[in-house]
Design an enzyme around this catalytic site. Structure first.
Site, PDB file in Angstrom:
ATOM      1  CB  SER A 148      10.820   2.147  -4.036  1.00 48.94           C
ATOM      2  OG  SER A 148      10.671   2.936  -2.885  1.00 48.94           O
ATOM      3  N   PRO A 149       7.268   1.179  -3.808  1.00 50.14           N
ATOM      4  CG  PRO A 149       5.862  -0.144  -2.496  1.00 50.14           C
ATOM      5  CD  PRO A 149       7.314   0.169  -2.761  1.00 50.14           C
ATOM      6  CB  CYS A 150       5.895   6.268  -4.557  1.00 45.54           C
ATOM      7  SG  CYS A 150       6.263   6.247  -6.304  1.00 45.54           S
ATOM      8  CG  HIS A 151       2.092   1.881  -6.985  1.00 44.61           C
ATOM      9  ND1 HIS A 151       3.382   1.389  -7.002  1.00 44.61           N
ATOM     10  CD2 HIS A 151       1.293   0.837  -6.680  1.00 44.61           C
ATOM     11  CE1 HIS A 151       3.354   0.093  -6.729  1.00 44.61           C
ATOM     12  NE2 HIS A 151       2.089  -0.269  -6.533  1.00 44.61           N
TER      13      HIS A 151
END
Length: 176
Positions: A136-139
Site C-alpha cells: 500500500s504505497p504511501c512512499h
C-alpha cells in the site's frame, strides 16, 4: 487460523509481516520504523492476537513478490489484504493502491480522490499510520511542492523506493 508473524528479508532491511485469516494486515520495516510496537499491538487486538511466528501460502507469496519488486521485476502486488483501521484510514489506504508504479501523488490529490478535498492533514495522518508498507504505497505520496515529506520507515527508504520505481534510475546504496 491464528495471527501469523513472519520476517521477510529485503535490500532495505527485514520487514515484519502479520497475516490474518483474511490476508496481510501489517508489513513494516523492523528497524527504524516509528510506531511499530503500537501498530503491532493494534493489529493483534483487532484480529484476536497474539501473533505467532509461522509461514503459510500468503507468507511464501509475499516473500516471492517482495523479491521480484526489489529486483525491479514486479510493479503490482496481488496479495489478499486485511487492512486494520478506521473507515477513513482504509479509504485513504485504498487510494494508495491506485497510484501507479513509478508515479507520485500529493496528499491534496489523495484527499480529492477519496472525496474529502479539505482533509489533506487527515489523509497525511492516515498515511502515517498505513500498516502495509510498500504494497500500500504511501512512499508514493509527496508534498504538493514535490518535497519528500515523512515516511514511517524513514525518508532514506522513501527515496530508495522512489528511485527503484523510476525508470532509468537505480537506488543508491543507502543501507548496505
Amino acid at each position: 487460523m491464528p495471527l501469523i508473524s513472519h520476517v521477510c528479508a529485503t535490500p532495505l532491511g527485514e520487514m515484519i509481516a502479520l497475516i490474518s485469516e483474511q490476508g496481510l494486515c501489517l508489513l513494516e520495516f523492523g528497524v527504524g520504523t516509528r510506531g511499530l510496537a503500537r501498530e503491532f499491538a493494534q493489529v493483534e487486538a483487532a484480529r484476536g492476537g497474539p501473533a505467532r511466528p509461522g509461514a503459510n501460502a500468503v507468507t511464501r507469496q509475499l516473500q516471492e513478490q517482495l523479491v521480484d519488486y526489489f529486483a525491479g521485476r514486479r510493479r503490482h502486488f496481488d496479495l489478499p489484504l486485511d487492512m486494520v483501521g478506521t473507515p477513513f484510514q482504509v479509504a485513504a489506504w485504498n487510494a494508495l493502491l491506485d497510484i501507479p508504479y513509478g508515479q507520485t501523488r500529493s496528499y491534496a490529490a489523495q484527499a480529492r480522490q477519496i472525496g474529502r478535498p479539505s482533509a489533506v492533514r487527515a489523509v497525511a495522518a492516515a498515511n502515517g499510520q498505513n500498516r502495509i508498507s510498500v504494497i500500500s504505497p504511501c512512499h508514493r505520496v509527496i508534498g504538493s511542492d514535490g518535497s519528500l515529506t515523512g515516511y514511517g520507515g524513514g525518508v532514506q527508504r522513501k527515496q530508495w523506493l522512489l528511485a527503484l520505481e523510476h525508470a532509468g534510475s537505480s537506488p543508491t546504496d543507502l543501507f548496505g
